[in-house]
Design a protein around this motif. Structure first.
Motif, PDB file in Angstrom:
ATOM      1  N   ILE A 142       0.828  -1.203   0.000  1.00 45.64           N
ATOM      2  CA  ILE A 142       0.000   0.000   0.000  1.00 45.64           C
ATOM      3  C   ILE A 142       0.864   1.256   0.000  1.00 45.64           C
ATOM      4  CG2 ILE A 142      -1.690   1.324   1.312  1.00 45.64           C
ATOM      5  CD1 ILE A 142      -2.808  -1.102  -0.179  1.00 45.64           C
ATOM      6  N   THR A 145       2.070   1.842  -3.439  1.00 43.44           N
ATOM      7  CA  THR A 145       0.928   2.276  -4.248  1.00 43.44           C
ATOM      8  C   THR A 145       0.629   3.743  -3.990  1.00 43.44           C
ATOM      9  OG1 THR A 145      -0.040   0.055  -4.170  1.00 43.44           O
ATOM     10  CG2 THR A 145      -1.497   1.862  -4.792  1.00 43.44           C
ATOM     11  N   TRP A 146       0.616   4.157  -2.726  1.00 46.78           N
ATOM     12  CA  TRP A 146       0.354   5.559  -2.389  1.00 46.78           C
ATOM     13  C   TRP A 146       1.420   6.482  -2.962  1.00 46.78           C
ATOM     14  CZ3 TRP A 146      -1.111   4.907   3.517  1.00 46.78           C
ATOM     15  CH2 TRP A 146      -2.411   4.392   3.589  1.00 46.78           C
ATOM     16  N   MET A 149       0.834   6.806  -6.648  1.00 48.12           N
ATOM     17  CA  MET A 149      -0.338   7.650  -6.878  1.00 48.12           C
ATOM     18  C   MET A 149      -0.017   9.120  -6.615  1.00 48.12           C
ATOM     19  SD  MET A 149      -3.456   5.380  -5.262  1.00 48.12           S
ATOM     20  CE  MET A 149      -4.549   6.789  -5.335  1.00 48.12           C
ATOM     21  N   PHE A 150       0.796   9.369  -5.599  1.00 46.89           N
ATOM     22  CA  PHE A 150       1.199  10.744  -5.283  1.00 46.89           C
ATOM     23  C   PHE A 150       1.993  11.356  -6.434  1.00 46.89           C
ATOM     24  CE2 PHE A 150       4.282  13.760  -3.459  1.00 46.89           C
ATOM     25  CZ  PHE A 150       3.415  14.658  -2.851  1.00 46.89           C
ATOM     26  N   TRP A 174     -10.573   8.514  -6.308  1.00 42.08           N
ATOM     27  CA  TRP A 174      -9.169   8.146  -6.098  1.00 42.08           C
ATOM     28  C   TRP A 174      -8.855   8.030  -4.605  1.00 42.08           C
ATOM     29  CZ3 TRP A 174      -5.167   6.708  -9.281  1.00 42.08           C
ATOM     30  CH2 TRP A 174      -5.398   6.786 -10.652  1.00 42.08           C
ATOM     31  N   ALA A 178      -7.705   4.576  -2.750  1.00 47.75           N
ATOM     32  CA  ALA A 178      -6.411   4.488  -2.074  1.00 47.75           C
ATOM     33  C   ALA A 178      -6.546   4.067  -0.619  1.00 47.75           C
ATOM     34  CB  ALA A 178      -5.691   5.830  -2.164  1.00 47.75           C
ATOM     35  N   LEU A 179      -7.536   4.602   0.080  1.00 42.58           N
ATOM     36  CA  LEU A 179      -7.658   4.383   1.521  1.00 42.58           C
ATOM     37  C   LEU A 179      -8.480   3.152   1.898  1.00 42.58           C
ATOM     38  CD1 LEU A 179      -8.238   8.052   2.758  1.00 42.58           C
ATOM     39  CD2 LEU A 179      -6.083   6.773   2.619  1.00 42.58           C
TER      40      LEU A 179
END
Length: 267
Positions: A142, A145-146, A149-150, A174, A178-179
């Motif tokens: 995760i 992934t974050w 995405m950032f 989004w 993500a969360l």
């Protein structure tokens, strides 16, 4: 955090840090989706001929008309749909792929390295063992992934500002993905790896679980492009709820039915 779970978590993270080829392989997909793809499409967004050519797929706009912001108009609508909705489910592949590699190398790797017998003979309970393995796989997956995405969002907002005349990333879809959705589907992927670990002897065999998830994600992308199904917030909420229930069922099934003796004998 329980001392046994914390011990397993630290042990797994240490092994991941020491495996340089593994780390390099984990970063390939985030680089492609988080950097290369948005850079290509944003560069095309500055090409007027490309934006004019998107009129050929203008029917796609009708399917997204209810969720496209009113100030996004003209030829930039298609580019907005691609960056904010078509790519959205693709980012679920990142945590699924990474968690599959880590969890298969972790749990099945214990069998390959002949270390699982010592682990199973400790006073660690099945719940602590499974939970520790899940944490050691889901957290790095995760986090990566974050980060991807950032970076994806920074590229879109910085280089796409002159195209859309506004900051467009992130939207609620989004953030929820993500969360909530990404962790849920990642945990499900890890638990499936654990489920088949007693039946396979190599980590490569266990990694085949990723295929089970990649096909539906590709189907979502195709369905969005065709307008059959929009991967919007309500779809994300529904999927998250369903996956949460499945995760709870699988977790208790694994922890109550895991056969330590069988795992040792299958070395």
């Amino acid at each position: 955090m329980n001392i046994h779970i914390k011990t397993i978590y630290k042990k797994e993270l240490l092994e991941i840090k020491q495996d340089k080829p593994l780390i390099a392989s984990l970063l390939a997909l985030p680089l492609i989706l988080g950097v290369i793809f948005p850079t290509i499409f944003l560069s095309l967004g500055y090409d007027k001929s490309f934006l004019l050519s998107t009129e050929k797929i203008s029917p796609m706009i009708k399917h997204f008309s209810s969720i496209i912001p009113n100030d996004i108009n003209g030829h930039t609508e298609i580019l907005y749909i691609i960056l904010m909705y078509i790519f959205l489910p693709l980012f679920l592949i990142i945590p699924i792929s990474i968690s599959n590699v880590i969890s298969s190398s972790s749990f099945v790797g214990e069998k390959e390295n002949k270390t699982i017998e010592g682990l199973l003979n400790t006073p660690i309970t099945n719940k602590e063992l499974v939970f520790g393995k899940i944490l050691s796989s889901v957290i790095p997956s995760i986090l990566i992934t974050w980060i991807s995405m950032f970076i994806y969002g920074i590229l879109i907002d910085v280089f796409g500002f002159n195209i859309f005349n506004k900051i467009i990333f992130p939207n609620f879809e989004w953030i929820f993905m993500a969360l909530i959705l990404a962790p849920m589907i990642t945990i499900l992927s890890i638990q499936l790896v654990i489920c088949i670990s007693s039946r396979v002897k190599t980590s490569k065999s266990a990694q085949s679980v990723a295929i089970v998830f990649i096909f539906p994600i590709v189907a979502f992308v195709i369905s969005q492009a065709s307008g059959l199904l929009i991967f919007g917030i309500w779809m994300e909420i529904l999927l998250s709820f369903i996956i949460l229930i499945i995760n709870i069922i699988i977790f208790y099934s694994i922890t109550t039915k895991i056969d330590r003796e069988k795992l040792i004998l299958n070395l």
